[in-house]
Every structure is written in structure tokens, then in C-alpha cells.
Design an enzyme around this catalytic site. Sequence first.
Site, PDB file in Angstrom:
ATOM      1  N   ASP A   1      -2.113 -18.411   2.667  1.00  0.00           N
ATOM      2  CA  ASP A   1      -3.644 -19.165   2.057  1.00  0.00           C
ATOM      3  C   ASP A   1      -3.948 -20.319   3.088  1.00  0.00           C
ATOM      4  OD1 ASP A   1      -1.116 -20.256   2.273  1.00  0.00           O
ATOM      5  OD2 ASP A   1      -0.897 -21.361   0.581  1.00  0.00           O
TER       6      ASP A   1
ATOM      7  N   ASP B   1      -6.284  -6.395   5.118  1.00  0.00           N
ATOM      8  CA  ASP B   1      -7.301  -6.739   4.023  1.00  0.00           C
ATOM      9  C   ASP B   1      -7.812  -7.335   3.915  1.00  0.00           C
ATOM     10  OD1 ASP B   1      -8.883  -4.313   2.838  1.00  0.00           O
ATOM     11  OD2 ASP B   1      -7.196  -3.668   2.041  1.00  0.00           O
TER      12      ASP B   1
ATOM     13  N   TYR C   1       0.573  -1.315  -0.483  1.00  0.00           N
ATOM     14  CA  TYR C   1      -0.136  -0.456   0.290  1.00  0.00           C
ATOM     15  C   TYR C   1       1.086   1.458   0.168  1.00  0.00           C
ATOM     16  CZ  TYR C   1      -3.783  -3.148   1.371  1.00  0.00           C
ATOM     17  OH  TYR C   1      -5.225  -4.015   1.180  1.00  0.00           O
TER      18      TYR C   1
ATOM     19  N   LYS D   1       3.879 -15.450   4.783  1.00  0.00           N
ATOM     20  CA  LYS D   1       3.711 -16.067   3.360  1.00  0.00           C
ATOM     21  C   LYS D   1       4.817 -17.010   3.308  1.00  0.00           C
ATOM     22  CE  LYS D   1       2.264 -18.698  -0.486  1.00  0.00           C
ATOM     23  NZ  LYS D   1       1.604 -20.025   0.011  1.00  0.00           N
TER      24      LYS D   1
ATOM     25  N   ASP E   1     -11.997  -8.891   5.128  1.00  0.00           N
ATOM     26  CA  ASP E   1     -12.984  -9.127   5.187  1.00  0.00           C
ATOM     27  C   ASP E   1     -13.659 -10.291   4.759  1.00  0.00           C
ATOM     28  OD1 ASP E   1     -13.057  -6.086   4.651  1.00  0.00           O
ATOM     29  OD2 ASP E   1     -12.938  -6.367   2.296  1.00  0.00           O
TER      30      ASP E   1
END
Length: 356
Positions: free
Chosen positions: A217, A241, A135, A185, A245
Site C-alpha cells: 500500500d 500486476d 493466480y 504485505k 500498471d
Amino acid sequence: MNILLLAGDGIGPEIMAEAEKVLAALALPVALDRALVGGAAYEATGHPLPPETLAKAKAADAILFGAVGDPRFDSVERHLRPEQAILGLRSELGLFANLRPAKLFAGLEDSSALRPEVASAIDLLIVRELNGDVYFGEKGTRTTATGEREGYDVMAYSESEVRRIAHVAFRAAQGRQKRLCSVDKANVLETSQLWRDVVVEVAADYPDVALSHMYVDNAAMQLVRNPGQFDVVVTGNLFGDILSDQASMCVGSIGLLASASLSDGKLGLYEPIHGSAPDIAGKGIANPIGMIRSATMLMDWLGTKHADPRLGRVAQLVDEALLATLSSGIRTGDVGGTHGTASFTQALLGRLAAAA
């Protein structure tokens, strides 16, 4: 205590109006101020985060934020798009820690996409780092040696950035079930390997917290397979993020969840985790719960900061009234009900009045 209200775009002004009704009914010892942000600010001033708005934000004790995003401005330069307002606030105010609690409201098991017995076990907190990752990393487009256009976004974290968010997460876990899962990750990304190494180092300061690690994942899969296994999750900006959600839909609707974005104890920005939802803006059907619960999180935080127990008690009162309203069958359409934005809040205010 001064609270700055930034309604923003889309459904932002609608749900902010409902939160203001609740604040007014509570007669709190706070002063409310307002300013433009996002697409509304760009339309009025030519910038999504005008200097006047930023100055008010820096002077406030806390900020209640609606939502930004307006498809009318999708073609303007990226740095002038509405979404840059919230990124700018995070950067300018040092809001590096995003706390997103997710817990199923009793009685809303049928609104979750998960089986009721799985959904009912959800009670977790996602701690998302806000000031790093792709970001805020270097980004742009370039032309390759073969003449192709190529876009790039740099994912990067410094040791100090990881360390400070890890401390926030460990302290949060100490106040809950003392279990922290760090999501990364590390099997692919060097950024994640540094993240994992630093989190392990910080863990030495918190021997009472059980630390585990999970690849992102797998974490996404486990959120729908067995979400009850999570207590506190700490992760980077991008992964946080996405996962937060996903967690919102596990509890029934993205319109239900609130969040807090915190600096080093100096300021808090509170907002529902959903976006501006331009497709339903102006229809009076948006779920105001995420906005109202953001306001209760703000009150609780201010009460702690200023040693004013009244605010904490009021926040608890609102949460209890919300639960009672939902339990009575009053719901908005996103969670299987028939009430609109304003009528839901009216029912909630009735519950608050009865409890007073």
C-alpha cells in the site's frame, strides 16, 4: 533463430502487424512463425491454448505476444476463457520472471498524470514473480454453514519460488543502480512474511546491492509521490500486476511499456503490458510502442543468448528512432497526439531508414 508470433485478440493483431513491419525493415537473421491464441484460438479450436500452439511455443527461441481477452467469451468456463492462454504459457514454459521497465520518454512529461518534475525522474524496473500467488493457487466457490455462496483464492509461495525470483531481481539491480526494494504485505500476510524472510537470506549473496522493504500500500503511494526513489522493485504476482500498471500511467500511458517473461535462460516471451482493449479494437488508434519495444527487448535478449551483437545494435537503433519520432511531435491519441497506429509506425520506419 525462430520467433513465434502470437497476436491474440482485440488490438493484438493490429499492433502485432506494426511490430512485423519493423522486424521486416530490419532484415534480421530470424524466421517468423505464427499461431492462434486466446479468444481467436477458442473460436477456431475450442481451446484458448491449443496443443499446436503450445508445441510451437516450446520449439521457439522466443515468443512475441500481443494480447488476449474477448468479452464475447466471458460466460464460458473459466479454464476456457482467453486469459487462460497466457497463464497456461507461463506455467507450461516455466516463465516465472516478469521484467517490466518503466522510464519516461523525454518530451512526454505532459502525458503523465504526475507533475513533470516528478514524472521525469521515473526510471525503474519491476520484477514480478509469475508462477505463484493467487493466480495459480487453489480457487473455487463453496457454500458456507449459513447457506451463503463464498468464493476463495489461495495465495501461496514456496521458499524455492521466492528464492529464484529474488536472485533475478538482485542480478538486475547489480546491472543498474544497485538498489532493490522488495514489496510485500508482511504485516498482514504469512505468505509475505515468508517472502521477506527469504529475500533477506538471498541478500547475503549480493553485498553490493542495497536492499529495502516496503508494504504494497505504501509502494502504491510512493509510486505517485516520489517514483524516482525506485531502482528495481521485486514483488509477487498479484502486487506486481497492479503496481506495474500503475507505473505505466505514471510515465504517460499503458500503451508505452513492454515486458519480458523469462524462464531459467531457455526461453523468453515478450509482450506489451496492456490488455486486448476491445473498446478500441479495429479503430486503428492503438499505440504500437509497447509492442514494438517488446520486439526490441526480444532482439536484445536473443542477441545476448546467441552472442550476436547485431541484434543488440538493432534494438538500440529502434529505441533511438522511437525517441526521435516522439520528440518530433508524432504521437498517438493516448499521449496527446493525432496519429493512428499505422501512421505512427510509418513515421518510425522513416526514421529508421534515415539512420541506416
